[in-house]
Design an enzyme around this catalytic site. Structure first.
Site, PDB file in Angstrom:
ATOM      1  N   PRO A   1      -4.447   4.242  -1.672  1.00 12.31           N
ATOM      2  CA  PRO A   1      -5.480   4.319  -2.715  1.00 12.31           C
ATOM      3  C   PRO A   1      -6.847   3.883  -2.164  1.00 12.31           C
ATOM      4  O   PRO A   1      -6.974   3.622  -0.971  1.00 12.31           O
ATOM      5  CB  PRO A   1      -4.973   3.310  -3.742  1.00 12.31           C
TER       6      PRO A   1
ATOM      7  N   LYS B   1      -2.431   9.367   4.821  1.00 12.46           N
ATOM      8  CA  LYS B   1      -3.474  10.003   4.009  1.00 12.46           C
ATOM      9  C   LYS B   1      -4.262   8.934   3.254  1.00 12.46           C
ATOM     10  O   LYS B   1      -3.796   8.379   2.273  1.00 12.46           O
ATOM     11  CB  LYS B   1      -2.869  10.976   2.985  1.00 12.46           C
ATOM     12  N   PRO B   2      -5.492   8.668   3.699  1.00  8.42           N
ATOM     13  CA  PRO B   2      -6.345   7.750   2.939  1.00  8.42           C
ATOM     14  C   PRO B   2      -6.789   8.409   1.634  1.00  8.42           C
ATOM     15  O   PRO B   2      -6.674   9.630   1.482  1.00  8.42           O
ATOM     16  CB  PRO B   2      -7.554   7.541   3.848  1.00  8.42           C
ATOM     17  N   SER B   3      -7.330   7.615   0.741  1.00 13.18           N
ATOM     18  CA  SER B   3      -7.900   8.185  -0.488  1.00 13.18           C
ATOM     19  C   SER B   3      -9.154   8.982  -0.145  1.00 13.18           C
ATOM     20  O   SER B   3      -9.949   8.579   0.715  1.00 13.18           O
ATOM     21  CB  SER B   3      -8.264   7.071  -1.462  1.00 13.18           C
ATOM     22  N   GLU B   4      -9.349  10.079  -0.847  1.00 12.00           N
ATOM     23  CA  GLU B   4     -10.552  10.884  -0.640  1.00 12.00           C
ATOM     24  C   GLU B   4     -11.805  10.167  -1.146  1.00 12.00           C
ATOM     25  O   GLU B   4     -12.925  10.538  -0.798  1.00 12.00           O
ATOM     26  CB  GLU B   4     -10.412  12.253  -1.325  1.00 12.00           C
TER      27      GLU B   4
ATOM     28  N   GLU C   1      -3.246  -0.555 -18.162  1.00 10.71           N
ATOM     29  CA  GLU C   1      -4.033  -0.974 -17.001  1.00 10.71           C
ATOM     30  C   GLU C   1      -5.440  -0.388 -17.137  1.00 10.71           C
ATOM     31  O   GLU C   1      -5.592   0.830 -17.293  1.00 10.71           O
ATOM     32  CB  GLU C   1      -3.387  -0.459 -15.714  1.00 10.71           C
TER      33      GLU C   1
ATOM     34  N   GLU D   1       4.192   1.675  -4.932  1.00 12.22           N
ATOM     35  CA  GLU D   1       3.413   0.494  -5.358  1.00 12.22           C
ATOM     36  C   GLU D   1       2.439   1.015  -6.403  1.00 12.22           C
ATOM     37  O   GLU D   1       1.463   1.681  -6.066  1.00 12.22           O
ATOM     38  CB  GLU D   1       2.655  -0.103  -4.169  1.00 12.22           C
TER      39      GLU D   1
ATOM     40  N   CYS E   1      -4.626  -3.902  -8.311  1.00 10.53           N
ATOM     41  CA  CYS E   1      -3.377  -3.624  -9.024  1.00 10.53           C
ATOM     42  C   CYS E   1      -2.807  -4.895  -9.635  1.00 10.53           C
ATOM     43  O   CYS E   1      -2.221  -4.875 -10.697  1.00 10.53           O
ATOM     44  CB  CYS E   1      -2.379  -2.988  -8.070  1.00 10.53           C
TER      45      CYS E   1
ATOM     46  N   TRP F   1       5.866  -8.040  -1.392  1.00  9.34           N
ATOM     47  CA  TRP F   1       4.892  -7.496  -2.342  1.00  9.34           C
ATOM     48  C   TRP F   1       5.480  -6.261  -3.013  1.00  9.34           C
ATOM     49  O   TRP F   1       5.925  -5.337  -2.326  1.00  9.34           O
ATOM     50  CB  TRP F   1       3.603  -7.094  -1.619  1.00  9.34           C
TER      51      TRP F   1
HETATM   52  P1  NAD Z   1      -4.270   7.711  -7.437  1.00  6.45           P
HETATM   53  O1  NAD Z   1      -2.855   7.790  -7.875  1.00  6.45           O
HETATM   54  O2  NAD Z   1      -5.267   8.527  -8.148  1.00  6.45           O
HETATM   55  O3  NAD Z   1      -4.390   8.101  -5.898  1.00  6.45           O
HETATM   56  C1  NAD Z   1      -3.639   7.436  -4.899  1.00  6.45           C
HETATM   57  C2  NAD Z   1      -3.475   8.372  -3.721  1.00  6.45           C
HETATM   58  O4  NAD Z   1      -2.643   9.474  -4.113  1.00  6.45           O
HETATM   59  C3  NAD Z   1      -4.779   8.983  -3.221  1.00  6.45           C
HETATM   60  O5  NAD Z   1      -4.742   9.023  -1.815  1.00  6.45           O
HETATM   61  C4  NAD Z   1      -4.739  10.385  -3.814  1.00  6.45           C
HETATM   62  O6  NAD Z   1      -5.472  11.351  -3.099  1.00  6.45           O
HETATM   63  C5  NAD Z   1      -3.244  10.701  -3.734  1.00  6.45           C
HETATM   64  N1  NAD Z   1      -2.784  11.766  -4.632  1.00  6.45           N
HETATM   65  C6  NAD Z   1      -3.397  12.260  -5.737  1.00  6.45           C
HETATM   66  N2  NAD Z   1      -2.632  13.248  -6.284  1.00  6.45           N
HETATM   67  C7  NAD Z   1      -1.520  13.362  -5.517  1.00  6.45           C
HETATM   68  C8  NAD Z   1      -0.353  14.172  -5.582  1.00  6.45           C
HETATM   69  N3  NAD Z   1      -0.172  15.054  -6.537  1.00  6.45           N
HETATM   70  N4  NAD Z   1       0.616  13.985  -4.651  1.00  6.45           N
HETATM   71  C9  NAD Z   1       0.470  13.048  -3.684  1.00  6.45           C
HETATM   72  N5  NAD Z   1      -0.628  12.270  -3.561  1.00  6.45           N
HETATM   73  C10 NAD Z   1      -1.610  12.416  -4.471  1.00  6.45           C
HETATM   74  O7  NAD Z   1      -4.634   6.150  -7.483  1.00  6.45           O
HETATM   75  P2  NAD Z   1      -6.024   5.472  -7.122  1.00  6.45           P
HETATM   76  O8  NAD Z   1      -6.973   5.752  -8.247  1.00  6.45           O
HETATM   77  O9  NAD Z   1      -6.429   5.811  -5.733  1.00  6.45           O
HETATM   78  O10 NAD Z   1      -5.640   3.916  -7.119  1.00  6.45           O
HETATM   79  C11 NAD Z   1      -5.620   3.138  -8.264  1.00  6.45           C
HETATM   80  C12 NAD Z   1      -4.196   2.876  -8.707  1.00  6.45           C
HETATM   81  O11 NAD Z   1      -3.441   2.357  -7.622  1.00  6.45           O
HETATM   82  C13 NAD Z   1      -4.095   1.839  -9.798  1.00  6.45           C
HETATM   83  O12 NAD Z   1      -3.156   2.261 -10.772  1.00  6.45           O
HETATM   84  C14 NAD Z   1      -3.569   0.611  -9.072  1.00  6.45           C
HETATM   85  O13 NAD Z   1      -2.869  -0.293  -9.883  1.00  6.45           O
HETATM   86  C15 NAD Z   1      -2.708   1.219  -8.024  1.00  6.45           C
HETATM   87  N6  NAD Z   1      -2.542   0.290  -6.903  1.00  6.45           N
HETATM   88  C16 NAD Z   1      -1.335  -0.342  -6.745  1.00  6.45           C
HETATM   89  C17 NAD Z   1      -1.155  -1.263  -5.726  1.00  6.45           C
HETATM   90  C18 NAD Z   1       0.156  -1.995  -5.561  1.00  6.45           C
HETATM   91  O14 NAD Z   1       0.341  -2.632  -4.533  1.00  6.45           O
HETATM   92  N7  NAD Z   1       1.063  -1.954  -6.526  1.00  6.45           N
HETATM   93  C19 NAD Z   1      -2.207  -1.520  -4.831  1.00  6.45           C
HETATM   94  C20 NAD Z   1      -3.411  -0.858  -5.010  1.00  6.45           C
HETATM   95  C21 NAD Z   1      -3.574   0.055  -6.049  1.00  6.45           C
END
Ligand code: NAD
Length: 486
Positions: free
Chosen positions: A157, A182-185, A390, A257, A291, A456
């Protein structure tokens, strides 16, 4: 380091080479404080995923054969190289993510600690191979081996880019897996340094492949790829559930996670001033985009007034502003999308008439940047969506309780179970209460203490599996028994 110009990043890191992405769409990468585009990045394409998975598959057997002690040297190489680039990485991360410098430093330091920890675990793995298992049957020899899962897809994320990817990549490499990361975009810049480091330390080609892109271009094709043995995902519940569904069609293993709505319990014997410091640290750190943010405050009615007064004082003292400036406590939210998502909850709170101890009426925001005022509601009804969902922003919801039993019951009354905090003047009592809470991490008289040695992960809808510690390594290992006549 990347120069922060209007750079175009349309190359993927596959098999130790920068190659043009097959993707044709481009995504804007923003500086959330200045609201300017600092780069454009490819959205990626299934063909990129295919090439990366092939490279990883080819590299994996030799990487496994190297053994844990040899792999440990590369993990130490990652840690040393990150350390050597610390100033530039911290600046880059604060610029792309909007976190204040001190928080960007934590993201980096925790990542470095993680690579070092799994270097030690990789060495220890060698000593665990072939351990004799004590069996009751006579004349039989049974030994246990730990083989890597194989090729793993790691999806991160945007809220803590370096640390969330380190928690996956370090144990995966320690175990002998080859990875497609794959990092977040939204924050693709900080993690690109990992590819530069891979070249610098001579990591064997194909062991780490790094693909930029979004969910559609890279995430879904990676999750659905038939030759990926495991997906480790950190992100939202919505996407996490889609990942699990995709993996289920080929019985691939998943670690998830996901989100949280973690409680913080302040008991009647707590010092309200000290408690206020922990409450603040649990929700306004990284503008609440954590999170494990302790975003549900359950306060005993005997200390509620004193605690709210102490919180209001501290909230008024927070400095919002430039993440790169010393003394900034709160930066902007990381994206306009996230700012708008949180704003929708604030609008709903207005509609529901929630009582704000502090909100936008108490603060002037910087003129530019995706800022939101740190907000605290008290006496939030349990049926409010603000109490249950959340929010992932600087918004704390409070609710008073009359007893310890009520606090515990309400703390556990959530679909999530990532973390929880208990504050009490009696540490023994705080620990005892903590044992009754359904969450993966319990902090007592502290906040957000996450160490590489400790597990974790979440109960309930907060996820599946554990990262960090020996459990984080096990997530990338298969157990194999070899058994026969002694
Ligand atoms: P997100 O689900 O939008 O994106 C996470 C990742 O998934 C990104 O890299 C995104 O490009 C990718 N992704 C998007 N669509 C996908 C698909 N269809 N298939 C596979 N990958 C896809 O989440 P975010 O907005 O980047 O992060 C915020 C969320 O992450 C919050 O809900 C937060 O609680 C959670 N988070 C959890 C933890 C933990 O340790 N539990 C840690 C950090 C963040």
């Amino acid at each position: 380091m990347q120069s922060l110009s209007q750079q175009l990043i349309n190359q993927q890191f596959i098999d130790n080479q920068w190659v043009p992405s097959a993707g044709t769409r481009l995504l804007d990468v923003m500086n959330p404080y200045r609201e300017v585009r600092i780069a454009q990045v490819t959205a990626g394409d299934a063909a990129d995923v295919d090439a990366a998975v092939k490279a990883a598959r080819q590299a994996q057997p030799a990487w496994q054969a190297l053994g844990g002690s040899a792999r440990a040297k590369y993990l130490e190489g990652f840690a040393d190289a990150l350390e050597a680039r610390r100033d530039s990485i911290i600046t880059l991360s604060a610029t792309n993510n909007g976190k204040p410098l001190a928080e960007a430093e934590i993201d980096l330091d925790d990542a470095i600690a993680c690579y070092r920890y799994y270097a030690r675990q990789a060495r220890a793995l060698d000593t665990r191979q072939g351990e004799l298992v004590s069996v009751e049957m006579e004349g039989v020899e049974a030994r246990t081996y730990h083989d890597p899962v194989g090729v793993v897809g790691l999806i991160a994320p945007w809220n803590f880019p370096l640390v969330t990817s380190a928690w996956k990549l370090a144990p995966a490499l320690a175990a002998g897996c080859a990875a497609v990361l794959k990092p977040s975009e939204v924050t693709p810049l900080p993690e690109r340094v990992l590819a530069e480091i891979a070249l610098e330390i001579g990591l064997p080609a194909g062991v780490l492949n790094l693909l930029n892109g979004d969910g559609e271009g890279i995430g879904a094709p990676l999750t659905n790829h038939p030759d990926v043995d495991k997906i480790s995902f950190t992100g939202s519940n919505r996407v996490g559930e889609a990942v699990m569904q995709a993996a289920s069609t080929r019985t691939a293993s998943v670690s998830l996670e996901l989100g949280g709505k973690s409680p913080i319990l302040v008991m009647e014997d707590a010092d309200p001033e000290q408690a206020a410091d922990w409450v603040m640290a649990g929700i306004y750190f990284n503008a609440g985009q954590i999170c494990s943010a302790t975003s549900r405050l359950l306060v005993h009615e005997n200390v509620a007034e004193a605690l709210y007064a102490a919180l209001a004082e501290r909230m008024d003292a927070l400095t919002l502003g430039d993440p790169l400036a010393e003394g900034t406590d709160l930066g902007p939210l990381t994206s306009a999308k996230q700012r708008d998502a949180v704003q929708r909850y604030l609008d709903l709170a207005d509609k529901e008439g929630l009582a704000a101890v502090r909100d936008k009426r108490h603060r002037t925001l910087p003129e530019k940047g995706y800022f939101l005022a740190p907000t605290l509601y008290r006496d939030v009804p349990l049926e409010s969506r603000l109490w249950q969902e959340e929010i992932f922003g600087p918004v704390l919801c409070g609710h008073s309780v009359a007893s310890e039993a009520e606090a515990v019951q309400l703390a556990n009354d959530s679909v999530f179970g990532l973390a929880a905090t208990v504050i009490s003047g009696d540490p023994g009592r705080a620990k005892r209460i903590g044992r009754q809470l359904k969450a993966g991490s319990i902090w007592y008289n502290s906040e957000q203490l996450v160490l590489p040695e400790t597990a974790w992960g979440g109960f309930k809808r907060s996820g599946i599996g554990r990262e960090l510690g020996p459990w984080g390594l096990s997530a990338y290992l298969e157990v194999k028994h070899v058994i026969g006549p002694a």
